[in-house]
Scaffold this active site. Structure first.
Site, mmCIF file in Angstrom:
data_model
loop_
_atom_site.group_PDB
_atom_site.id
_atom_site.type_symbol
_atom_site.label_atom_id
_atom_site.label_comp_id
_atom_site.label_asym_id
_atom_site.label_seq_id
_atom_site.Cartn_x
_atom_site.Cartn_y
_atom_site.Cartn_z
ATOM 1 N N HIS A 195 0.838 -1.211 0.000
ATOM 2 C CA HIS A 195 0.000 0.000 0.000
ATOM 3 C C HIS A 195 0.877 1.266 0.000
ATOM 4 C CE1 HIS A 195 -4.335 1.162 1.088
ATOM 5 N NE2 HIS A 195 -3.731 2.294 0.783
ATOM 6 N N GLY A 228 4.505 0.387 -7.248
ATOM 7 C CA GLY A 228 5.603 0.788 -8.125
ATOM 8 C C GLY A 228 5.519 0.302 -9.553
HETATM 9 C C1 LIG Z 1 -4.730 8.749 -3.961
HETATM 10 C C2 LIG Z 1 -4.656 7.315 -3.517
HETATM 11 C C3 LIG Z 1 -5.784 6.740 -2.936
HETATM 12 C C4 LIG Z 1 -5.752 5.397 -2.540
HETATM 13 N N1 LIG Z 1 -6.864 4.847 -1.983
HETATM 14 C C5 LIG Z 1 -6.878 3.530 -1.665
HETATM 15 C C6 LIG Z 1 -8.057 2.914 -1.120
HETATM 16 O O1 LIG Z 1 -9.057 3.566 -0.839
HETATM 17 N N2 LIG Z 1 -8.013 1.589 -0.894
HETATM 18 C C7 LIG Z 1 -6.917 0.825 -1.148
HETATM 19 O O2 LIG Z 1 -6.936 -0.380 -0.953
HETATM 20 N N3 LIG Z 1 -5.768 1.382 -1.632
HETATM 21 C C8 LIG Z 1 -5.733 2.709 -1.891
HETATM 22 N N4 LIG Z 1 -4.596 3.272 -2.386
HETATM 23 C C9 LIG Z 1 -3.398 2.422 -2.563
HETATM 24 C C10 LIG Z 1 -3.264 1.900 -3.991
HETATM 25 O O3 LIG Z 1 -4.326 1.074 -4.358
HETATM 26 C C11 LIG Z 1 -1.941 1.124 -4.173
HETATM 27 O O4 LIG Z 1 -1.969 -0.034 -3.361
HETATM 28 C C12 LIG Z 1 -0.716 1.929 -3.810
HETATM 29 O O5 LIG Z 1 -0.790 3.241 -4.323
HETATM 30 C C13 LIG Z 1 0.566 1.249 -4.285
HETATM 31 O O6 LIG Z 1 0.710 1.289 -5.671
HETATM 32 P P1 LIG Z 1 1.662 2.380 -6.408
HETATM 33 O O7 LIG Z 1 3.022 2.295 -5.763
HETATM 34 O O8 LIG Z 1 1.675 1.897 -7.816
HETATM 35 O O9 LIG Z 1 1.024 3.720 -6.226
HETATM 36 C C14 LIG Z 1 -4.577 4.636 -2.720
HETATM 37 C C15 LIG Z 1 -3.444 5.237 -3.277
HETATM 38 C C16 LIG Z 1 -3.465 6.553 -3.655
HETATM 39 C C17 LIG Z 1 -2.226 7.173 -4.233
#
Ligand SMILES: Cc1cc2nc3c(=O)[nH]c(=O)nc-3n(C[C@H](O)[C@H](O)[C@H](O)COP(=O)(O)O)c2cc1C
Length: 298
Positions: A195, A228
Site C-alpha cells: 500500500h 511501483g
Molecule cells: C490517492 C490514492 C488513494 C488510494 N486509496 C486507496 C483505497 O481507498 N483503498 C486501497 O486499498 N488502496 C488505496 N490506495 C493504494 C493503492 O491502491 C496502491 O496499493 C498503492 O498506491 C501502491 O501502488 P503504487 O506504488 O503503484 O502507487 C490509494 C493510493 C493513492 C495514491
C-alpha cells in the site's frame, strides 16, 4: 559522521524491481498476445487499475478522476478497481460500465463494511474485497479521513466471503502466512502489496511473490501485484515471478490529471504494448506461459 538509512519501502521496492534483469530470446519467438482470462472473464491485458479513492475533478472537467480512470478501464477492457468511498460514488463508477472490484476499508463500524459489500454486489460489481493493510496506524488502529478502522479476524473475513456470490479479494497481503489464511477462507484473489509503503522496510511485493506462489500451489487463488508498477517491464517481472496480473497506481496519475480518461487509456495501452514487446523478445507467446526463465537476478 552521519549516514543515511532507507526505511522507505517504495524506494526499497523500486531498487529490488530494477535489480531484476531480462534476457533476450528471439530465435523461434513470435509476436505475443497479452489478452488474459482472469476470474473467468476475458480481458485485453493483465494490467489493472488501482484501488484508488478521493480523486476529485481535475482541471474543471465533468467527471471525477475515479470515474475517468474507470472509463479508461472499460475502453481498454481491463479489470477496474476502486477503494474507500460511499455508496453513491461507487454507483457512479458502476455506471461507467467498467468491470469493477470494490475494495472496502476495514471500518470499525462493521455494519458499514457489510452494507458497502452488499451494495456493491447489488449494484453489479465484478467482485468485492477489503484492504487489510489499513487496519493499524500510528496510534493503534488507523483512522482514515476521520473514520476508525478495526482488527479483522480470520472468522470475520470468512464471513464476508461466505456472504457473497462474488469473488472476494484481499488486498495488502505481504506474507505467506496471510496468503495461506486467505486461501483457507475461500478468497478468490489476493493483492500482494504494501500500500505504497505503509510498513517501514516492507518486503518488495515481487520479492515475496515466488514464496507466496509456491505456497498457494493447487489452491484456487489468483495473485495480483501492485506497488511501483509503472511500465510493461514491471508487469512482465510480476508475471514472471508468479503473478496473474499487476495493477498500476500512482504512475497513472500524471496522465489522469492531464488528459483524463483519454490520458489513462493511452498510458494503459503504452504499458500493454511494452509488455507485448518484452514477452515477444523473451519467447513467451501467451500471458499464462510466462515464467522466470528469462530473468537474471543481481
Ligand atoms: C490517492 C490514492 C488513494 C488510494 N486509496 C486507496 C483505497 O481507498 N483503498 C486501497 O486499498 N488502496 C488505496 N490506495 C493504494 C493503492 O491502491 C496502491 O496499493 C498503492 O498506491 C501502491 O501502488 P503504487 O506504488 O503503484 O502507487 C490509494 C493510493 C493513492 C495514491
Amino acid at each position: 559522521m552521519s549516514y543515511e538509512r532507507i526505511s522507505d519501502a517504495n524506494e526499497i521496492t523500486a531498487k529490488y524491481m530494477d535489480s531484476i534483469l531480462i534476457q533476450q530470446r528471439l530465435i523461434d519467438s513470435v509476436k505475443a498476445d497479452i489478452s488474459t482470462v482472469f476470474l473467468g472473464e476475458e480481458f485485453d491485458s493483465p494490467v489493472m487499475t488501482p484501488a484508488f479513492s478521493h480523486l476529485g475533478k481535475y482541471n474543471g472537467r465533468e467527471l471525477t478522476g475515479l470515474e475517468e480512470y474507470s472509463v479508461a478501464a472499460k475502453k481498454c477492457n481491463i479489470l477496474n478497481f476502486c477503494g474507500m468511498m460511499e455508496n453513491d460514488m461507487f454507483q457512479k463508477i458502476i455506471d461507467t460500465g467498467a468491470k469493477t472490484i470494490r475494495i472496502v476499508k476495514p471500518y470499525a463500524d462493521n455494519g458499514k463494511v457489510r452494507d458497502q459489500l452488499q451494495f456493491a454486489e447489488e449494484a453489479g460489481a465484478f467482485g468485492i474485497g477489503m484492504d487489510i493493510d489499513h487496519i493499524f496506524g500510528e496510534n493503534g488502529y488507523d483512522v482514515v479521513i476521520g473514520e476508525e478502522m478495526a482488527a479483522q479476524t480470520t472468522d470475520m473475513l470468512h464471513s464476508y466471503v461466505a456472504s457473497t456470490k462474488l469473488p472476494f479479494v484481499i488486498k495488502g497481503v505481504l506474507s505467506v502466512r496471510d496468503a495461506v489464511k486467505c486461501a483457507d477462507i475461500g478468497a478468490k484473489a489476493i493483492i500482494v502489496s504494501h500500500h505504497h509503503g505503509r510498513l517501514p522496510y516492507a518486503v518488495p511485493p515481487m520479492k515475496i511473490l515466488p514464496e507466496i506462489k509456491e505456497n498457494l500451489k493447487g489452491r484456487d487463488v489468483k495473485i495480483i501485484v501492485d506497488c511501483g508498477i509503472a511500465g510493461g517491464a514491471d508487469v512482465y517481472k510480476a508475471l514472471a515471478l508468479g503473478a496473474d496480473a499487476a495493477a498500476v497506481g500512482r504512475s497513472m496519475l500524471p496522465s489522469l490529471e492531464k488528459e483524463g480518461a483519454e490520458g489513462v487509456e493511452k498510458f494503459l495501452k503504452r504499458i500493454g504494448n511494452e509488455l507485448r514487446f518484452i514477452m515477444s523478445c523473451t519467447g513467451f507467446e501467451k500471458v499464462n506461459e510466462i515464467d522466470d526463465s528469462a530473468l537474471c537476478f543481481n
